[in-house]
Design an enzyme around this catalytic site. Structure first.
Site, PDB file in Angstrom:
ATOM      1  N   HIS A  54     -10.335  -5.210  -3.297  1.00 43.11           N
ATOM      2  CA  HIS A  54      -9.005  -5.478  -2.745  1.00 43.11           C
ATOM      3  C   HIS A  54      -9.112  -5.893  -1.286  1.00 43.11           C
ATOM      4  O   HIS A  54      -9.980  -5.413  -0.569  1.00 43.11           O
ATOM      5  CB  HIS A  54      -8.085  -4.255  -2.876  1.00 43.11           C
ATOM      6  CG  HIS A  54      -8.677  -2.966  -2.386  1.00 43.11           C
ATOM      7  ND1 HIS A  54      -9.593  -2.251  -3.121  1.00 43.11           N
ATOM      8  CD2 HIS A  54      -8.484  -2.267  -1.236  1.00 43.11           C
ATOM      9  CE1 HIS A  54      -9.936  -1.153  -2.459  1.00 43.11           C
ATOM     10  NE2 HIS A  54      -9.286  -1.147  -1.299  1.00 43.11           N
TER      11      HIS A  54
ATOM     12  N   ASN B  88     -12.921  -3.160   2.465  1.00 40.29           N
ATOM     13  CA  ASN B  88     -13.836  -2.021   2.554  1.00 40.29           C
ATOM     14  C   ASN B  88     -14.781  -2.056   1.353  1.00 40.29           C
ATOM     15  O   ASN B  88     -14.388  -2.456   0.256  1.00 40.29           O
ATOM     16  CB  ASN B  88     -13.053  -0.706   2.570  1.00 40.29           C
ATOM     17  CG  ASN B  88     -12.200  -0.572   3.820  1.00 40.29           C
ATOM     18  OD1 ASN B  88     -12.591  -1.007   4.906  1.00 40.29           O
ATOM     19  ND2 ASN B  88     -11.024   0.008   3.682  1.00 40.29           N
TER      20      ASN B  88
ATOM     21  N   ASP C 253       0.850  -1.196   0.000  1.00 41.86           N
ATOM     22  CA  ASP C 253       0.000   0.000   0.000  1.00 41.86           C
ATOM     23  C   ASP C 253       0.888   1.250   0.000  1.00 41.86           C
ATOM     24  O   ASP C 253       1.926   1.301   0.660  1.00 41.86           O
ATOM     25  CB  ASP C 253      -0.917  -0.001   1.236  1.00 41.86           C
ATOM     26  CG  ASP C 253      -2.073   0.965   1.085  1.00 41.86           C
ATOM     27  OD1 ASP C 253      -3.217   0.501   0.926  1.00 41.86           O
ATOM     28  OD2 ASP C 253      -1.840   2.202   1.124  1.00 41.86           O
TER      29      ASP C 253
HETATM   30  P1  AMP Z   1      -9.698   1.540   0.276  1.00 40.53           P
HETATM   31  O1  AMP Z   1      -9.829   2.839   1.011  1.00 40.53           O
HETATM   32  O2  AMP Z   1     -10.123   0.338   1.068  1.00 40.53           O
HETATM   33  O3  AMP Z   1     -10.385   1.605  -1.070  1.00 40.53           O
HETATM   34  O4  AMP Z   1      -8.157   1.326   0.044  1.00 40.53           O
HETATM   35  C1  AMP Z   1      -7.467   1.841  -1.042  1.00 40.53           C
HETATM   36  C2  AMP Z   1      -6.017   1.750  -0.683  1.00 40.53           C
HETATM   37  O5  AMP Z   1      -5.278   1.871  -1.868  1.00 40.53           O
HETATM   38  C3  AMP Z   1      -5.525   2.849   0.278  1.00 40.53           C
HETATM   39  O6  AMP Z   1      -4.980   2.246   1.441  1.00 40.53           O
HETATM   40  C4  AMP Z   1      -4.471   3.576  -0.542  1.00 40.53           C
HETATM   41  O7  AMP Z   1      -3.370   3.984   0.238  1.00 40.53           O
HETATM   42  C5  AMP Z   1      -4.076   2.533  -1.559  1.00 40.53           C
HETATM   43  N1  AMP Z   1      -3.562   3.037  -2.807  1.00 40.53           N
HETATM   44  C6  AMP Z   1      -4.109   3.991  -3.601  1.00 40.53           C
HETATM   45  N2  AMP Z   1      -3.353   4.172  -4.702  1.00 40.53           N
HETATM   46  C7  AMP Z   1      -2.325   3.309  -4.605  1.00 40.53           C
HETATM   47  C8  AMP Z   1      -1.201   3.000  -5.434  1.00 40.53           C
HETATM   48  N3  AMP Z   1      -0.988   3.633  -6.599  1.00 40.53           N
HETATM   49  N4  AMP Z   1      -0.322   2.056  -5.010  1.00 40.53           N
HETATM   50  C9  AMP Z   1      -0.530   1.423  -3.843  1.00 40.53           C
HETATM   51  N5  AMP Z   1      -1.569   1.650  -3.034  1.00 40.53           N
HETATM   52  C10 AMP Z   1      -2.455   2.580  -3.400  1.00 40.53           C
END
Ligand code: AMP
Length: 120
Positions: A106, A93, A36
């Protein structure tokens, strides 16, 4: 909505296709795991299907095997990352009330420190 991998406006589809970089942990034909960008603990990685599924509500019965494989991968990588003894948080989520910010299914795996419960 379920569509093919490579949805043009989906950041995780872009990561899955290699169009944008990520710190990959593991990859096969169907599944990708990567760290992440904003880690919430010493261990924080995401496990995604390469196929675009917007969220857990959109999963179809034909995705049963894929869902099982995602969980198996999350478990195996959590063990590899040193979470076997103390465990970790496995989170999916979903939509606005669930705090989902990226509309591509995810599993978060967060570990390496004690986490509070219940969520705020
Ligand atoms: P959610 O809020 O459950 O949809 O989680 C999305 C997650 O994706 C968050 O923890 C972000 O930090 C992560 N995220 C967003 N963009 C990227 C990226 N380019 N590479 C890695 N993680 C990401």
């Amino acid at each position: 909505m379920i569509t093919f991998a490579g949805m043009s406006d989906c950041i995780f589809c872009k990561i899955a296709s290699g169009a944008i970089p990520a710190q990959k942990l593991d990859e096969d034909d169907e599944i990708l795991a990567f760290h992440d960008l904003a880690p919430q603990g010493p261990v924080h990685f995401l496990v995604i299907p390469k196929k675009h599924i917007s969220n857990i509500m959109e999963v179809e019965p034909t995705d049963t095997l894929l869902l099982g494989r995602l969980l198996n991968k999350a478990q195996a990588l959590a063990q590899e990352q040193g979470c076997t003894e103390k465990g970790a948080r496995f989170v999916i989520n979903c939509k606005s009330d669930g705090g989902q910010t990226v509309d591509h299914l995810h599993i978060h795996v967060i570990g390496g420190r004690p986490l509070g419960w219940p969520p705020g």
